[in-house]
Design a protein around this motif. Structure first.
Motif, PDB file in Angstrom:
ATOM      1  N   GLN A 102       0.836  -1.198   0.000  1.00 38.90           N
ATOM      2  CA  GLN A 102       0.000   0.000   0.000  1.00 38.90           C
ATOM      3  C   GLN A 102       0.869   1.245   0.000  1.00 38.90           C
ATOM      4  O   GLN A 102       0.537   2.231  -0.640  1.00 38.90           O
ATOM      5  CB  GLN A 102      -0.931  -0.009   1.231  1.00 38.90           C
ATOM      6  CG  GLN A 102      -2.058  -1.006   1.134  1.00 38.90           C
ATOM      7  CD  GLN A 102      -1.633  -2.451   1.274  1.00 38.90           C
ATOM      8  OE1 GLN A 102      -0.566  -2.767   1.790  1.00 38.90           O
ATOM      9  NE2 GLN A 102      -2.475  -3.355   0.819  1.00 38.90           N
TER      10      GLN A 102
ATOM     11  N   MET B  84      -3.589   3.625   4.701  1.00 36.37           N
ATOM     12  CA  MET B  84      -3.890   2.198   4.676  1.00 36.37           C
ATOM     13  C   MET B  84      -2.642   1.384   5.017  1.00 36.37           C
ATOM     14  O   MET B  84      -2.734   0.358   5.693  1.00 36.37           O
ATOM     15  CB  MET B  84      -4.435   1.778   3.316  1.00 36.37           C
ATOM     16  CG  MET B  84      -4.854   0.322   3.258  1.00 36.37           C
ATOM     17  SD  MET B  84      -6.127  -0.143   4.447  1.00 36.37           S
ATOM     18  CE  MET B  84      -7.551   0.591   3.705  1.00 36.37           C
TER      19      MET B  84
ATOM     20  N   GLN C 245      -2.589  -1.232   8.202  1.00 39.09           N
ATOM     21  CA  GLN C 245      -2.315  -2.651   8.027  1.00 39.09           C
ATOM     22  C   GLN C 245      -1.039  -3.082   8.749  1.00 39.09           C
ATOM     23  O   GLN C 245      -0.991  -4.165   9.335  1.00 39.09           O
ATOM     24  CB  GLN C 245      -2.271  -3.012   6.555  1.00 39.09           C
ATOM     25  CG  GLN C 245      -3.650  -2.931   5.947  1.00 39.09           C
ATOM     26  CD  GLN C 245      -3.704  -3.310   4.498  1.00 39.09           C
ATOM     27  OE1 GLN C 245      -2.671  -3.469   3.849  1.00 39.09           O
ATOM     28  NE2 GLN C 245      -4.894  -3.462   3.984  1.00 39.09           N
TER      29      GLN C 245
ATOM     30  N   TRP D  96      -4.882 -10.026   4.206  1.00 41.10           N
ATOM     31  CA  TRP D  96      -5.695  -8.900   3.763  1.00 41.10           C
ATOM     32  C   TRP D  96      -4.825  -7.866   3.048  1.00 41.10           C
ATOM     33  O   TRP D  96      -5.207  -7.320   2.006  1.00 41.10           O
ATOM     34  CB  TRP D  96      -6.417  -8.278   4.945  1.00 41.10           C
ATOM     35  CG  TRP D  96      -7.134  -6.994   4.649  1.00 41.10           C
ATOM     36  CD1 TRP D  96      -7.893  -6.709   3.558  1.00 41.10           C
ATOM     37  CD2 TRP D  96      -7.147  -5.823   5.453  1.00 41.10           C
ATOM     38  NE1 TRP D  96      -8.388  -5.425   3.646  1.00 41.10           N
ATOM     39  CE2 TRP D  96      -7.947  -4.863   4.803  1.00 41.10           C
ATOM     40  CE3 TRP D  96      -6.575  -5.499   6.671  1.00 41.10           C
ATOM     41  CZ2 TRP D  96      -8.172  -3.602   5.335  1.00 41.10           C
ATOM     42  CZ3 TRP D  96      -6.817  -4.246   7.188  1.00 41.10           C
ATOM     43  CH2 TRP D  96      -7.608  -3.307   6.528  1.00 41.10           C
ATOM     44  N   SER D  97      -3.649  -7.608   3.592  1.00 40.25           N
ATOM     45  CA  SER D  97      -2.727  -6.643   2.992  1.00 40.25           C
ATOM     46  C   SER D  97      -2.309  -7.064   1.584  1.00 40.25           C
ATOM     47  O   SER D  97      -2.278  -6.250   0.658  1.00 40.25           O
ATOM     48  CB  SER D  97      -1.496  -6.495   3.893  1.00 40.25           C
ATOM     49  OG  SER D  97      -0.560  -5.620   3.335  1.00 40.25           O
TER      50      SER D  97
ATOM     51  N   ASP E  53      -5.453  -6.817  -0.736  1.00 38.05           N
ATOM     52  CA  ASP E  53      -5.809  -5.420  -0.952  1.00 38.05           C
ATOM     53  C   ASP E  53      -4.872  -4.765  -1.966  1.00 38.05           C
ATOM     54  O   ASP E  53      -5.312  -4.023  -2.837  1.00 38.05           O
ATOM     55  CB  ASP E  53      -5.779  -4.659   0.373  1.00 38.05           C
ATOM     56  CG  ASP E  53      -6.138  -3.198   0.206  1.00 38.05           C
ATOM     57  OD1 ASP E  53      -7.268  -2.923  -0.239  1.00 38.05           O
ATOM     58  OD2 ASP E  53      -5.282  -2.343   0.515  1.00 38.05           O
TER      59      ASP E  53
ATOM     60  N   TRP F 262      -5.676  -6.233  -5.539  1.00 30.23           N
ATOM     61  CA  TRP F 262      -6.978  -5.894  -6.124  1.00 30.23           C
ATOM     62  C   TRP F 262      -7.256  -4.398  -6.183  1.00 30.23           C
ATOM     63  O   TRP F 262      -8.334  -3.981  -6.600  1.00 30.23           O
ATOM     64  CB  TRP F 262      -8.093  -6.558  -5.328  1.00 30.23           C
ATOM     65  CG  TRP F 262      -8.089  -8.053  -5.425  1.00 30.23           C
ATOM     66  CD1 TRP F 262      -7.487  -8.820  -6.379  1.00 30.23           C
ATOM     67  CD2 TRP F 262      -8.696  -8.967  -4.521  1.00 30.23           C
ATOM     68  NE1 TRP F 262      -7.697 -10.144  -6.117  1.00 30.23           N
ATOM     69  CE2 TRP F 262      -8.438 -10.268  -4.983  1.00 30.23           C
ATOM     70  CE3 TRP F 262      -9.436  -8.806  -3.356  1.00 30.23           C
ATOM     71  CZ2 TRP F 262      -8.901 -11.394  -4.328  1.00 30.23           C
ATOM     72  CZ3 TRP F 262      -9.889  -9.925  -2.715  1.00 30.23           C
ATOM     73  CH2 TRP F 262      -9.631 -11.215  -3.199  1.00 30.23           C
ATOM     74  N   TYR F 263      -6.301  -3.581  -5.786  1.00 27.39           N
ATOM     75  CA  TYR F 263      -6.501  -2.134  -5.732  1.00 27.39           C
ATOM     76  C   TYR F 263      -6.754  -1.551  -7.117  1.00 27.39           C
ATOM     77  O   TYR F 263      -6.069  -1.870  -8.081  1.00 27.39           O
ATOM     78  CB  TYR F 263      -5.276  -1.462  -5.103  1.00 27.39           C
ATOM     79  CG  TYR F 263      -5.332   0.045  -5.104  1.00 27.39           C
ATOM     80  CD1 TYR F 263      -6.237   0.708  -4.306  1.00 27.39           C
ATOM     81  CD2 TYR F 263      -4.482   0.791  -5.897  1.00 27.39           C
ATOM     82  CE1 TYR F 263      -6.296   2.086  -4.287  1.00 27.39           C
ATOM     83  CE2 TYR F 263      -4.527   2.169  -5.888  1.00 27.39           C
ATOM     84  CZ  TYR F 263      -5.447   2.806  -5.080  1.00 27.39           C
ATOM     85  OH  TYR F 263      -5.492   4.183  -5.076  1.00 27.39           O
TER      86      TYR F 263
ATOM     87  N   TYR G 297     -11.103   3.934  -3.807  1.00 25.84           N
ATOM     88  CA  TYR G 297     -11.142   4.287  -2.389  1.00 25.84           C
ATOM     89  C   TYR G 297     -10.695   5.719  -2.132  1.00 25.84           C
ATOM     90  O   TYR G 297     -10.756   6.174  -1.019  1.00 25.84           O
ATOM     91  CB  TYR G 297     -10.226   3.358  -1.577  1.00 25.84           C
ATOM     92  CG  TYR G 297     -10.579   1.902  -1.690  1.00 25.84           C
ATOM     93  CD1 TYR G 297     -11.817   1.441  -1.263  1.00 25.84           C
ATOM     94  CD2 TYR G 297      -9.694   0.988  -2.227  1.00 25.84           C
ATOM     95  CE1 TYR G 297     -12.149   0.111  -1.363  1.00 25.84           C
ATOM     96  CE2 TYR G 297     -10.009  -0.352  -2.316  1.00 25.84           C
ATOM     97  CZ  TYR G 297     -11.243  -0.779  -1.884  1.00 25.84           C
ATOM     98  OH  TYR G 297     -11.555  -2.095  -1.977  1.00 25.84           O
TER      99      TYR G 297
END
Length: 69
Positions: free
Chosen positions: A24, A32, A36, A55-56, A59, A62-63, A68
């Motif tokens: 991120q 973010m 995370q 999750w990191s 994320d 798929w960003y 967002y």
């Protein structure tokens, strides 16, 4: 970055694989990344950090820019 599946997202996902939130950060999402990283660090103390770690990675992979922001 072009979005999901782009080279930038793959690189970001690989970065997050090694350090949660690093992907991120590479994508320029400082808040973010901090969230995370801190959550993963805290939850690793009770052996649940792998949830945030996963999750990191997902994320970052798929960003889609603008979704967002």
């Amino acid at each position: 970055m072009a979005g999901q599946g782009s080279t930038g997202n793959v690189v970001a996902a690989l970065c997050s694989f090694f350090i949660p939130g690093l992907g991120q950060l590479v994508q320029g999402r400082l808040l973010m990344a901090i969230v995370q990283f801190v959550l993963a660090a805290v939850l690793w103390l009770i052996l649940l950090g792998w949830i945030i770690h996963l999750w990191s990675i997902l994320d970052a992979a798929w960003y889609k820019p603008g979704r967002y922001d």
